[in-house]
Design a protein around this motif. Structure first.
Motif, mmCIF file in Angstrom:
data_model
loop_
_atom_site.group_PDB
_atom_site.id
_atom_site.type_symbol
_atom_site.label_atom_id
_atom_site.label_comp_id
_atom_site.label_asym_id
_atom_site.label_seq_id
_atom_site.Cartn_x
_atom_site.Cartn_y
_atom_site.Cartn_z
ATOM 1 N N HIS A 151 65.951 50.445 4.356
ATOM 2 C CA HIS A 151 65.371 51.756 4.056
ATOM 3 C C HIS A 151 66.027 52.852 4.893
ATOM 4 C CE1 HIS A 151 61.937 51.213 1.248
ATOM 5 N NE2 HIS A 151 62.044 49.950 1.630
ATOM 6 N N ALA A 152 66.264 52.568 6.170
ATOM 7 C CA ALA A 152 66.913 53.561 7.022
ATOM 8 C C ALA A 152 68.332 53.828 6.549
ATOM 9 C CB ALA A 152 66.919 53.078 8.472
ATOM 10 N N TYR A 153 69.052 52.767 6.213
ATOM 11 C CA TYR A 153 70.423 52.905 5.721
ATOM 12 C C TYR A 153 70.467 53.707 4.432
ATOM 13 C CZ TYR A 153 74.331 51.435 2.759
ATOM 14 O OH TYR A 153 75.372 51.406 1.872
ATOM 15 N N SER A 154 69.595 53.388 3.472
ATOM 16 C CA SER A 154 69.592 54.127 2.203
ATOM 17 C C SER A 154 69.212 55.581 2.431
ATOM 18 C CB SER A 154 68.636 53.472 1.201
ATOM 19 O OG SER A 154 67.289 53.588 1.630
ATOM 20 N N GLY A 155 68.332 55.826 3.424
ATOM 21 C CA GLY A 155 67.939 57.196 3.719
ATOM 22 C C GLY A 155 69.082 58.029 4.252
ATOM 23 N N VAL A 156 69.783 57.519 5.265
ATOM 24 C CA VAL A 156 70.882 58.299 5.844
ATOM 25 C C VAL A 156 72.053 58.383 4.878
ATOM 26 C CG1 VAL A 156 70.203 57.828 8.222
ATOM 27 C CG2 VAL A 156 71.795 56.272 7.077
ATOM 28 N N TYR A 157 72.272 57.323 4.078
ATOM 29 C CA TYR A 157 73.374 57.365 3.103
ATOM 30 C C TYR A 157 73.084 58.402 2.025
ATOM 31 C CZ TYR A 157 77.266 55.795 0.271
ATOM 32 O OH TYR A 157 78.452 55.752 -0.429
ATOM 33 N N THR A 158 71.848 58.433 1.544
ATOM 34 C CA THR A 158 71.470 59.432 0.545
ATOM 35 C C THR A 158 71.653 60.841 1.085
ATOM 36 O OG1 THR A 158 69.875 57.933 -0.496
ATOM 37 C CG2 THR A 158 69.575 60.282 -0.898
ATOM 38 N N ALA A 159 71.272 61.042 2.344
ATOM 39 C CA ALA A 159 71.434 62.365 2.967
ATOM 40 C C ALA A 159 72.913 62.728 3.085
ATOM 41 C CB ALA A 159 70.782 62.378 4.348
ATOM 42 N N GLY A 160 73.733 61.772 3.521
ATOM 43 C CA GLY A 160 75.165 62.040 3.660
ATOM 44 C C GLY A 160 75.832 62.358 2.341
ATOM 45 N N ALA A 161 75.504 61.595 1.297
ATOM 46 C CA ALA A 161 76.100 61.834 -0.013
ATOM 47 C C ALA A 161 75.581 63.138 -0.628
ATOM 48 C CB ALA A 161 75.818 60.654 -0.943
ATOM 49 N N PHE A 300 77.619 62.826 -5.851
ATOM 50 C CA PHE A 300 76.250 62.757 -6.360
ATOM 51 C C PHE A 300 75.972 61.411 -7.012
ATOM 52 C CE2 PHE A 300 72.799 63.426 -9.398
ATOM 53 C CZ PHE A 300 71.833 63.918 -8.540
ATOM 54 N N ILE A 301 76.993 60.771 -7.564
ATOM 55 C CA ILE A 301 76.806 59.428 -8.114
ATOM 56 C C ILE A 301 76.331 58.478 -7.017
ATOM 57 C CG2 ILE A 301 78.065 57.419 -8.998
ATOM 58 C CD1 ILE A 301 79.701 59.415 -10.669
ATOM 59 N N GLY A 302 76.859 58.676 -5.793
ATOM 60 C CA GLY A 302 76.394 57.864 -4.676
ATOM 61 C C GLY A 302 74.909 58.062 -4.402
ATOM 62 N N VAL A 303 74.455 59.311 -4.496
ATOM 63 C CA VAL A 303 73.033 59.609 -4.321
ATOM 64 C C VAL A 303 72.213 58.920 -5.404
ATOM 65 C CG1 VAL A 303 71.292 61.440 -4.250
ATOM 66 C CG2 VAL A 303 73.567 61.837 -3.275
ATOM 67 N N LEU A 304 72.654 59.091 -6.641
ATOM 68 C CA LEU A 304 71.931 58.557 -7.789
ATOM 69 C C LEU A 304 71.866 57.038 -7.752
ATOM 70 C CD1 LEU A 304 70.574 59.138 -10.513
ATOM 71 C CD2 LEU A 304 72.848 59.145 -11.561
ATOM 72 N N ALA A 305 73.006 56.395 -7.491
ATOM 73 C CA ALA A 305 73.040 54.935 -7.472
ATOM 74 C C ALA A 305 72.175 54.378 -6.346
ATOM 75 C CB ALA A 305 74.480 54.456 -7.317
ATOM 76 N N THR A 306 72.219 55.012 -5.182
ATOM 77 C CA THR A 306 71.427 54.529 -4.050
ATOM 78 C C THR A 306 69.943 54.580 -4.342
ATOM 79 O OG1 THR A 306 73.118 55.256 -2.463
ATOM 80 C CG2 THR A 306 70.906 54.877 -1.601
ATOM 81 N N GLN A 307 69.473 55.693 -4.873
ATOM 82 C CA GLN A 307 68.043 55.815 -5.131
ATOM 83 C C GLN A 307 67.585 54.971 -6.316
ATOM 84 O OE1 GLN A 307 65.600 57.272 -3.252
ATOM 85 N NE2 GLN A 307 67.317 57.299 -1.818
ATOM 86 N N ALA A 308 68.446 54.802 -7.317
ATOM 87 C CA ALA A 308 68.102 53.907 -8.426
ATOM 88 C C ALA A 308 67.966 52.471 -7.928
ATOM 89 C CB ALA A 308 69.160 53.999 -9.520
ATOM 90 N N CYS A 309 68.887 52.057 -7.073
ATOM 91 C CA CYS A 309 68.832 50.701 -6.529
ATOM 92 C C CYS A 309 67.621 50.506 -5.622
ATOM 93 C CB CYS A 309 70.115 50.385 -5.777
ATOM 94 S SG CYS A 309 71.556 50.150 -6.850
ATOM 95 N N MET A 310 67.231 51.556 -4.885
ATOM 96 C CA MET A 310 66.054 51.435 -4.032
ATOM 97 C C MET A 310 64.767 51.344 -4.856
ATOM 98 S SD MET A 310 66.934 50.961 -1.005
ATOM 99 C CE MET A 310 65.297 51.051 -0.247
ATOM 100 N N LEU A 311 64.754 51.989 -6.010
ATOM 101 C CA LEU A 311 63.628 51.797 -6.926
ATOM 102 C C LEU A 311 63.524 50.334 -7.328
ATOM 103 C CD1 LEU A 311 63.718 54.877 -9.352
ATOM 104 C CD2 LEU A 311 61.735 54.103 -8.034
ATOM 105 N N GLY A 312 64.667 49.753 -7.692
ATOM 106 C CA GLY A 312 64.685 48.339 -8.047
ATOM 107 C C GLY A 312 64.305 47.452 -6.872
#
Length: 361
Positions: A151-161, A300-312
């Motif tokens: 969760h922390a990794y996806s959070g900072v990655y989403t912010a960076g992307a 933005f694809i990085g943002v989208l893919a990360t959050q879609a995968c976190m939903l899953g």
């Protein structure tokens, strides 16, 4: 060209392992089976069960309805971001790279930042000790497959992307450009970490090295001292990290290596902003006017893919479906949302985009 390489890496490193796991159950050696059974024995003493991040939910009969999961307040922002992403993909496919596209890009980046804050909030303690499916699992695990670390990794990655999507676009404000010296190094570390974390986890699994890195990684997020333990040992003073992985955890770590390789592709652009400055980016826009559109869209694809995968990820953790089903499905969703717009961008910009040449300007 760079987008083509990005797509190839996603397909080969992302889709293939997930598909293999989905349709061909992983086969363990007798040693791996014995080790996995030992881990389950420790789980009975040391770990709050059921935790489907460790064992998956293949034997679960009464699953929570998908609709019930999706309407939870926690999923409102990620679903909104996915909706904006779908709109941007449609506009990209039809060549609508205009002010409306930029407006949706800004909206998507803002939603990405909001989702990032939610992920980081979820990652920090306290955790629900009664049920690992409610929020982040309270069970500390080995390395990047630890739920709090994910969760922390996806959070900072989403912010960076999200930052990079705005920074590379034509709508980037002056104040954001001036933050390159601060945000640039942080974003570069985040993108490099996306590969470093799963590699260190697998080094521990296969070669027994990297204890300090793993203990620091998990302890930093969970905000407590964590120590590696061998099979059969229990230490109640500190958070105990198992020295090995279950079959599911091994699969997840291997998959994250492929995802991490793809995630690192943003690093050269970030370092270029940091070292070459805005004057360089102005020269790039003059020679390759399509480059900002390509770089912003890819980020933005990085943002989208990360959050879609976190939903899953959260859906499988809650038992809505098995990880063996959810992972390839959400990989496919990410590919559809990402590949088509990226592939057709060459149709709209052609020679106005470069692969390596713009770094030399």
């Amino acid at each position: 060209m760079r987008v083509i390489v990005f797509l190839a890496l996603v397909v080969v490193l992302g889709c293939t392992p997930h598909s293999i796991y989905a349709f061909v159950a992983p086969r363990s050696t007798s040693k791996q089976t014995e080790l996995f059974n030992s881990i389950i024995e420790i789980n009975k003493k040391n770990v709050i069960l059921p935790d489907y991040l460790i064992t998956d939910s293949k034997d679960l009969i009464d699953r929570p309805p998908l609709g019930e999961f999706l309407v939870k307040p926690r999923n409102v922002l990620p679903l909104s971001l996915v909706g904006v992403g779908v709109v941007l993909c449609e506009m990209g496919v039809t060549g609508q790279y205009n002010n409306n596209y930029l407006s949706f890009l800004v909206l998507g980046s803002i939603l990405g930042m909001a989702c990032s804050l939610l992920e980081l909030r979820d990652a920090l303690p306290p955790y629900d000790q009664s049920n690992p499916a409610n929020g982040v699992s309270p069970n500390p695990r080995c390395g990047v497959i630890d739920d709090a670390v994910i969760h922390a990794y996806s959070g900072v990655y989403t912010a960076g992307a999200s930052w990079l999507a705005l920074r590379a676009s034509y709508i980037c404000p002056d104040w954001l450009m001036r933050l390159d010296v601060v945000v640039g190094p942080i974003a570069a570390i985040i993108f490099i970490f996306s590969l470093f974390a799963p590699v260190v986890t697998l080094l521990k699994y296969y070669f027994g090295i990297g204890d300090a890195a793993i203990e620091s990684m998990v302890g930093l997020v969970r905000r407590r001292r964590c120590r590696m333990t061998e099979i059969g040992t229990v230490d109640s003073d500190d958070a105990c990290l198992p020295s090995s992985l279950s079959e599911l955890e091994l699969f997840r770590a291997q998959s994250l290596v492929g995802i991490g390789i793809v995630g690192c592709i943003y690093t050269p652009l970030v370092l270029s902003f940091l070292c070459l400055g805005q004057d360089w980016w102005i020269r790039v826009q003059a020679v390759y006017p399509g480059q900002p559109w390509a770089e912003a869209s890819t980020a933005f694809i990085g943002v989208l893919a990360t959050q879609a995968c976190m939903l899953g990820h959260r859906a499988a953790k809650a038992g809505v479906a098995t990880f063996s089903l959810v992972v390839p499905v959400f990989t496919a969703v990410s590919l559809v949302l990402g590949i088509l717009p990226c592939a057709v961008i060459f149709k709209w910009f052609g020679d106005n985009i470069s692969f390596f040449e713009y770094y030399k300007l």
